[in-house]
Design a protein around this motif. Structure first.
Motif, PDB file in Angstrom:
ATOM      1  N   LEU A  11       0.824  -1.211   0.000  1.00 20.96           N
ATOM      2  CA  LEU A  11       0.000   0.000   0.000  1.00 20.96           C
ATOM      3  C   LEU A  11       0.857   1.259   0.000  1.00 20.96           C
ATOM      4  CD1 LEU A  11      -2.759  -1.084   2.551  1.00 20.96           C
ATOM      5  CD2 LEU A  11      -2.950  -0.983   0.063  1.00 20.96           C
ATOM      6  N   MET A  12       1.923   1.261   0.807  1.00 21.36           N
ATOM      7  CA  MET A  12       2.779   2.446   0.878  1.00 21.36           C
ATOM      8  C   MET A  12       3.518   2.675  -0.434  1.00 21.36           C
ATOM      9  SD  MET A  12       2.035   3.666   3.725  1.00 21.36           S
ATOM     10  CE  MET A  12       3.212   5.008   3.652  1.00 21.36           C
ATOM     11  N   ALA A  13       3.973   1.590  -1.063  1.00 19.49           N
ATOM     12  CA  ALA A  13       4.643   1.733  -2.358  1.00 19.49           C
ATOM     13  C   ALA A  13       3.666   2.219  -3.422  1.00 19.49           C
ATOM     14  CB  ALA A  13       5.267   0.398  -2.769  1.00 19.49           C
ATOM     15  N   TYR A  14       2.421   1.769  -3.323  1.00 18.25           N
ATOM     16  CA  TYR A  14       1.390   2.209  -4.271  1.00 18.25           C
ATOM     17  C   TYR A  14       1.114   3.702  -4.101  1.00 18.25           C
ATOM     18  CZ  TYR A  14      -3.063   2.176  -6.809  1.00 18.25           C
ATOM     19  OH  TYR A  14      -4.079   2.430  -7.700  1.00 18.25           O
ATOM     20  N   ILE A  15       1.009   4.148  -2.849  1.00 16.11           N
ATOM     21  CA  ILE A  15       0.745   5.560  -2.584  1.00 16.11           C
ATOM     22  C   ILE A  15       1.935   6.418  -3.013  1.00 16.11           C
ATOM     23  CG2 ILE A  15       0.347   7.251  -0.740  1.00 16.11           C
ATOM     24  CD1 ILE A  15      -1.179   5.056   0.766  1.00 16.11           C
ATOM     25  N   ALA A  16       3.146   5.928  -2.746  1.00 16.19           N
ATOM     26  CA  ALA A  16       4.355   6.694  -3.074  1.00 16.19           C
ATOM     27  C   ALA A  16       4.708   6.632  -4.549  1.00 16.19           C
ATOM     28  CB  ALA A  16       5.530   6.178  -2.241  1.00 16.19           C
ATOM     29  N   ARG A  17       3.994   5.795  -5.315  1.00 20.88           N
ATOM     30  CA  ARG A  17       4.232   5.646  -6.756  1.00 20.88           C
ATOM     31  C   ARG A  17       5.664   5.194  -7.054  1.00 20.88           C
ATOM     32  NH1 ARG A  17       0.100   7.727  -9.727  1.00 20.88           N
ATOM     33  NH2 ARG A  17      -1.386   9.070  -8.628  1.00 20.88           N
ATOM     34  N   THR A  18       6.113   4.208  -6.290  1.00 17.22           N
ATOM     35  CA  THR A  18       7.450   3.654  -6.517  1.00 17.22           C
ATOM     36  C   THR A  18       7.401   2.294  -7.207  1.00 17.22           C
ATOM     37  OG1 THR A  18       7.439   2.667  -4.295  1.00 17.22           O
ATOM     38  CG2 THR A  18       8.412   4.869  -4.531  1.00 17.22           C
ATOM     39  N   LEU A  19       6.225   1.891  -7.674  1.00 15.09           N
ATOM     40  CA  LEU A  19       6.064   0.595  -8.333  1.00 15.09           C
ATOM     41  C   LEU A  19       6.268   0.743  -9.836  1.00 15.09           C
ATOM     42  CD1 LEU A  19       2.807  -0.544  -6.493  1.00 15.09           C
ATOM     43  CD2 LEU A  19       5.141  -1.235  -5.954  1.00 15.09           C
ATOM     44  N   ASP A  20       6.676  -0.348 -10.467  1.00 14.19           N
ATOM     45  CA  ASP A  20       6.737  -0.321 -11.922  1.00 14.19           C
ATOM     46  C   ASP A  20       5.342  -0.593 -12.491  1.00 14.19           C
ATOM     47  OD1 ASP A  20       6.289  -3.070 -11.774  1.00 14.19           O
ATOM     48  OD2 ASP A  20       8.416  -3.556 -11.900  1.00 14.19           O
ATOM     49  N   ASP A  21       5.237  -0.560 -13.798  1.00 13.83           N
ATOM     50  CA  ASP A  21       3.919  -0.686 -14.434  1.00 13.83           C
ATOM     51  C   ASP A  21       3.261  -2.026 -14.131  1.00 13.83           C
ATOM     52  OD1 ASP A  21       4.266   1.805 -15.477  1.00 13.83           O
ATOM     53  OD2 ASP A  21       4.956   1.118 -17.447  1.00 13.83           O
ATOM     54  N   ALA A  22       4.046  -3.095 -14.165  1.00 15.82           N
ATOM     55  CA  ALA A  22       3.475  -4.430 -13.943  1.00 15.82           C
ATOM     56  C   ALA A  22       2.951  -4.573 -12.520  1.00 15.82           C
ATOM     57  CB  ALA A  22       4.520  -5.503 -14.239  1.00 15.82           C
ATOM     58  N   GLN A  23       3.730  -4.080 -11.539  1.00 16.17           N
ATOM     59  CA  GLN A  23       3.300  -4.182 -10.147  1.00 16.17           C
ATOM     60  C   GLN A  23       2.064  -3.326  -9.889  1.00 16.17           C
ATOM     61  OE1 GLN A  23       7.049  -2.922  -8.460  1.00 16.17           O
ATOM     62  NE2 GLN A  23       7.612  -5.005  -7.886  1.00 16.17           N
ATOM     63  N   ARG A  24       2.053  -2.129 -10.450  1.00 21.22           N
ATOM     64  CA  ARG A  24       0.896  -1.252 -10.238  1.00 21.22           C
ATOM     65  C   ARG A  24      -0.353  -1.825 -10.906  1.00 21.22           C
ATOM     66  NH1 ARG A  24       0.708   3.583  -8.066  1.00 21.22           N
ATOM     67  NH2 ARG A  24      -1.118   4.898  -8.434  1.00 21.22           N
ATOM     68  N   GLU A  25      -0.184  -2.420 -12.067  1.00 16.08           N
ATOM     69  CA  GLU A  25      -1.322  -3.029 -12.753  1.00 16.08           C
ATOM     70  C   GLU A  25      -1.875  -4.201 -11.954  1.00 16.08           C
ATOM     71  OE1 GLU A  25      -2.244  -5.172 -17.069  1.00 16.08           O
ATOM     72  OE2 GLU A  25      -0.429  -3.982 -16.778  1.00 16.08           O
ATOM     73  N   SER A  26      -0.975  -4.973 -11.335  1.00 19.04           N
ATOM     74  CA  SER A  26      -1.417  -6.105 -10.520  1.00 19.04           C
ATOM     75  C   SER A  26      -2.195  -5.633  -9.294  1.00 19.04           C
ATOM     76  CB  SER A  26      -0.204  -6.936 -10.097  1.00 19.04           C
ATOM     77  OG  SER A  26      -0.582  -7.985  -9.242  1.00 19.04           O
TER      78      SER A  26
END
Length: 255
Positions: A11-26
């Motif tokens: 959740l924190m990585a999602y909020i901070a926008r530190t994920l790559d496209d594949a992780q965010r899409e998942s």
């Protein structure tokens, strides 16, 4: 099937926008059907806004030089979106390419069978296209199996690959029925039964094969749906395709 919820780090990585496209899409796909995780995400976003507001209030209340104000340092705190790495994205797309090539070769195999009228007359050998299609299908299923063990699957690519593999195995299964018919005719002729004896034997073989084929396609489809993206699903695809490949090459081994 028990649903695994997103962790605090996710959740924190999602909020901070530190994920790559594949992780965010998942994570987006998970949030779309998980109310609990959506509530947790909203709670964490609210908490982050509260912390940001409190920090801004403290900094504004402090007697700091202009260059140390929150407005001056805030842009430096913004994290840059990571650049997508080309090679991992290419690796996740490889099963899609393999399965698509396999389906194209399967269609070419059907066209070849139609050209020689193998549907109404014994063909003895199916041809090279379906055999190559099985190899590409196996590459796709094995690659997806490996990826499912180490990384989170990309929902769209995984769904397309699973659909192509299921459709391809269904088409290969129809070709298997033709091979089974031809093998029954060859066996009857080898035993000296003639055409009259070969026809009933071929019909029985095709009927039994069709029953097994329908059960495999329907039952396998339900299993893949329930275990979407799981290693067991890709393993079943691999086993099915290996069995279908064996039936395709069986006439080559006999003749």
């Amino acid at each position: 099937m028990k649903m695994n919820h997103l962790t605090f780090d996710d959740l924190m990585a999602y909020i901070a926008r530190t994920l790559d496209d594949a992780q965010r899409e998942s994570i987006d796909a998970h949030l779309s059907h998980c109310p609990a995780c959506r509530a947790s995400l909203a709670e964490q976003e609210l908490r982050q806004r509260q912390i940001s507001n409190e920090l801004r209030a403290v900094l504004n209340a402090a007697d700091l030089p202009q260059q140390m104000s929150f407005a001056a340092i805030a842009p430096r705190l913004q994290t840059r979106k990571p650049r997508a790495n080309f090679w991992p994205r290419l690796g996740t797309s490889a099963p899609l390419v393999f399965s698509l090539l396999g389906l194209i070769l399967t269609v070419l195999g059907f066209w070849q069978m139609y050209a020689v009228k193998a549907v109404v007359a014994p063909a003895h050998k199916i041809g090279v296209y379906p055999t190559l299609a099985c190899f590409f299908f196996m590459l796709a299923s094995v690659e997806q199996f490996d990826q499912s063990l180490v990384v989170r699957p990309r929902f769209r690519i995984t769904a397309i690959v699973a659909g192509l593999l299921w459709l391809g195995s269904a088409f290969i299964g129809l070709l298997n029925l033709i091979v089974i018919r031809d093998l029954a005719i060859m066996a009857a002729v080898a035993m000296g039964w003639g055409v009259k004896g070969a026809t009933p034997l071929a019909m029985i073989a095709v009927y039994l094969g069709a029953i097994f084929y329908i059960g495999l396609i329907i039952g396998g489809g339900e299993y893949h749906y329930r275990n979407f993206g799981q290693p067991g699903s890709w393993k079943l695809f691999s086993i099915t395709i290996v069995g279908q490949l064996f039936i395709l090459i069986l006439p080559y081994l006999i003749l």
